[in-house]
Design a protein around this motif. Sequence first.
Motif, PDB file in Angstrom:
ATOM      1  N   UNK A   1      18.095   6.621   5.316  1.00 37.35           N
ATOM      2  CA  UNK A   1      18.538   5.346   4.854  1.00 37.35           C
ATOM      3  C   UNK A   1      17.733   5.049   3.397  1.00 37.35           C
ATOM      4  N   UNK A   2      17.413   6.135   2.788  1.00 37.56           N
ATOM      5  CA  UNK A   2      16.899   6.165   1.380  1.00 37.56           C
ATOM      6  C   UNK A   2      15.678   5.536   1.341  1.00 37.56           C
ATOM      7  N   UNK A   3      14.911   5.305   2.500  1.00 37.91           N
ATOM      8  CA  UNK A   3      13.451   4.530   2.541  1.00 37.91           C
ATOM      9  C   UNK A   3      12.417   5.764   2.226  1.00 37.91           C
ATOM     10  N   UNK A   4      11.596   5.615   1.784  1.00 34.07           N
ATOM     11  CA  UNK A   4      10.480   6.472   1.502  1.00 34.07           C
ATOM     12  C   UNK A   4       9.766   6.835   2.704  1.00 34.07           C
ATOM     13  N   UNK A   5       9.718   8.061   3.165  1.00 34.95           N
ATOM     14  CA  UNK A   5       8.708   8.194   4.355  1.00 34.95           C
ATOM     15  C   UNK A   5       7.383   7.982   4.397  1.00 34.95           C
ATOM     16  N   UNK A   6       6.968   7.478   5.528  1.00 31.90           N
ATOM     17  CA  UNK A   6       5.632   7.047   5.767  1.00 31.90           C
ATOM     18  C   UNK A   6       4.478   8.151   5.085  1.00 31.90           C
ATOM     19  N   UNK A   7       3.638   7.507   4.507  1.00 26.62           N
ATOM     20  CA  UNK A   7       2.584   8.382   3.814  1.00 26.62           C
ATOM     21  C   UNK A   7       1.848   9.121   5.250  1.00 26.62           C
ATOM     22  N   UNK A   8       1.165  10.256   5.084  1.00 31.12           N
ATOM     23  CA  UNK A   8       0.336  10.958   6.048  1.00 31.12           C
ATOM     24  C   UNK A   8      -1.136  10.372   6.284  1.00 31.12           C
TER      25      UNK A   8
ATOM     26  N   UNK B   1       0.869  -1.272   0.183  1.00 34.57           N
ATOM     27  CA  UNK B   1       0.074  -0.068  -0.053  1.00 34.57           C
ATOM     28  C   UNK B   1       0.748   1.209   0.092  1.00 34.57           C
ATOM     29  N   UNK B   2       1.786   1.147   0.818  1.00 30.94           N
ATOM     30  CA  UNK B   2       2.774   2.430   0.815  1.00 30.94           C
ATOM     31  C   UNK B   2       3.463   2.630  -0.653  1.00 30.94           C
ATOM     32  N   UNK B   3       4.172   1.558  -1.361  1.00 36.15           N
ATOM     33  CA  UNK B   3       4.518   1.632  -2.490  1.00 36.15           C
ATOM     34  C   UNK B   3       3.640   2.050  -3.544  1.00 36.15           C
ATOM     35  N   UNK B   4       2.350   1.616  -3.558  1.00 37.52           N
ATOM     36  CA  UNK B   4       1.410   2.001  -4.462  1.00 37.52           C
ATOM     37  C   UNK B   4       1.028   3.535  -4.099  1.00 37.52           C
ATOM     38  N   UNK B   5       0.845   3.829  -2.835  1.00 32.37           N
ATOM     39  CA  UNK B   5       0.698   5.543  -2.674  1.00 32.37           C
ATOM     40  C   UNK B   5       1.802   6.317  -3.257  1.00 32.37           C
TER      41      UNK B   5
ATOM     42  N   UNK C   1       1.546   6.364  -6.984  1.00 34.10           N
ATOM     43  CA  UNK C   1       0.698   7.401  -7.330  1.00 34.10           C
ATOM     44  C   UNK C   1       0.973   8.608  -7.553  1.00 34.10           C
ATOM     45  N   UNK C   2       1.847   9.094  -6.333  1.00 34.01           N
ATOM     46  CA  UNK C   2       1.889  10.598  -6.040  1.00 34.01           C
ATOM     47  C   UNK C   2       3.186  10.843  -7.025  1.00 34.01           C
ATOM     48  N   UNK C   3       4.159  10.161  -6.973  1.00 34.53           N
ATOM     49  CA  UNK C   3       5.275  10.429  -8.352  1.00 34.53           C
ATOM     50  C   UNK C   3       4.827  10.500  -9.611  1.00 34.53           C
ATOM     51  N   UNK C   4       3.934   9.696 -10.147  1.00 35.55           N
ATOM     52  CA  UNK C   4       3.374   9.799 -11.405  1.00 35.55           C
ATOM     53  C   UNK C   4       2.750  11.182 -11.592  1.00 35.55           C
ATOM     54  N   UNK C   5       2.309  11.759 -10.363  1.00 37.97           N
ATOM     55  CA  UNK C   5       1.745  13.274 -10.443  1.00 37.97           C
ATOM     56  C   UNK C   5       3.030  14.187 -10.542  1.00 37.97           C
ATOM     57  N   UNK C   6       4.386  13.875 -10.463  1.00 36.13           N
ATOM     58  CA  UNK C   6       5.472  14.630 -10.796  1.00 36.13           C
ATOM     59  C   UNK C   6       6.196  15.144  -9.504  1.00 36.13           C
TER      60      UNK C   6
END
Length: 291
Positions: A125-132, A105-109, A112-117
């Motif tokens: 550590x290079x790990x994406x921060x947890x979505x809000x 779910x985190x990956x998908x979120x 989706x966000x990065x698709x919008x640029x």
Amino acid sequence: MTLLTFRFAPSPNGELHLGHAYSALLNRQMAARAGGRLLLRIEDIDITRCTPEFEAGIFRDLEWLGFEWEEPVRRQSEHFSEYRAVLDRLIAEELVYPAFMSRGEIRAFIAETEKRGRDWPRDPDGVPRYPPLDKALPTKERRRRIAENKPFAWRLDIEAAMARVPGALSWVEFTDETMAATHTVDATPQAWGDVIVARRDIPTSYHLAVVVDDALQGVSHVVRGQDLYAATSVQRLLQDLLGRPAPRYLHHRLILGSDGRKLSKSFKDTGLAALRQAGVSPQDVVRLIGL
Ligand code: GLU
């Protein structure tokens, strides 16, 4: 005069290598010079990856190296109820929230966000921060999911936490192992976003257990690898939130492999057991790591 207290805190999820030897022996050297105490702590909260065999290997390797530690050794897996009590306090103070999103779910979120640029922020550590999203869940929805046994971790609400600590957050870092000079480092825990404070299956995380134990054991000097430098920001924040004293720190250089990369627990050729079996002596190890 209070004694300085040092500790070496390996995790029994693999074999010790030259990097561990450097950290252990540097702690021993600094403790000896300061006439201080030297503790060994087994950080085995990850009950799926830590094994009794790896733990036995740690004791064998450290004895062989001549690392001398005080008894009793603290084994973190025997203290989950203590971490639970501290976690309960953070829950009561509304500094943590239940985080339900799965990795998928985190990956998908983020995709989706990065698709919008928009680049999604990463932690040190290079790990994406947890979505809000989970932070914004209404209490009723949280209760419903918990009642349905949906698995969750507890994450620190970094904004709430930062608002709780008055003034600047920093730590004292030694310039080198002689401890002759220090400088002040500004802590930047925001860089991590909402870090995990308790995992899905256990009532703690690496950060929480380290902070609780360093304080409980009276650790005054944390000497550990440069790879944990950024983690110190989170630990300083937790120390302040929980009213625990801040140790002083030395983040030492890392021993690199012949390819110039950080050693990992799977590099058999730099494992201490393998070196011992190949006829290398503890004195050779000290030379190899340049101590
Ligand atoms: N258990 C951690 C490790 O093996 C070290 C933690 C620490 O020194 O704070 O990487």
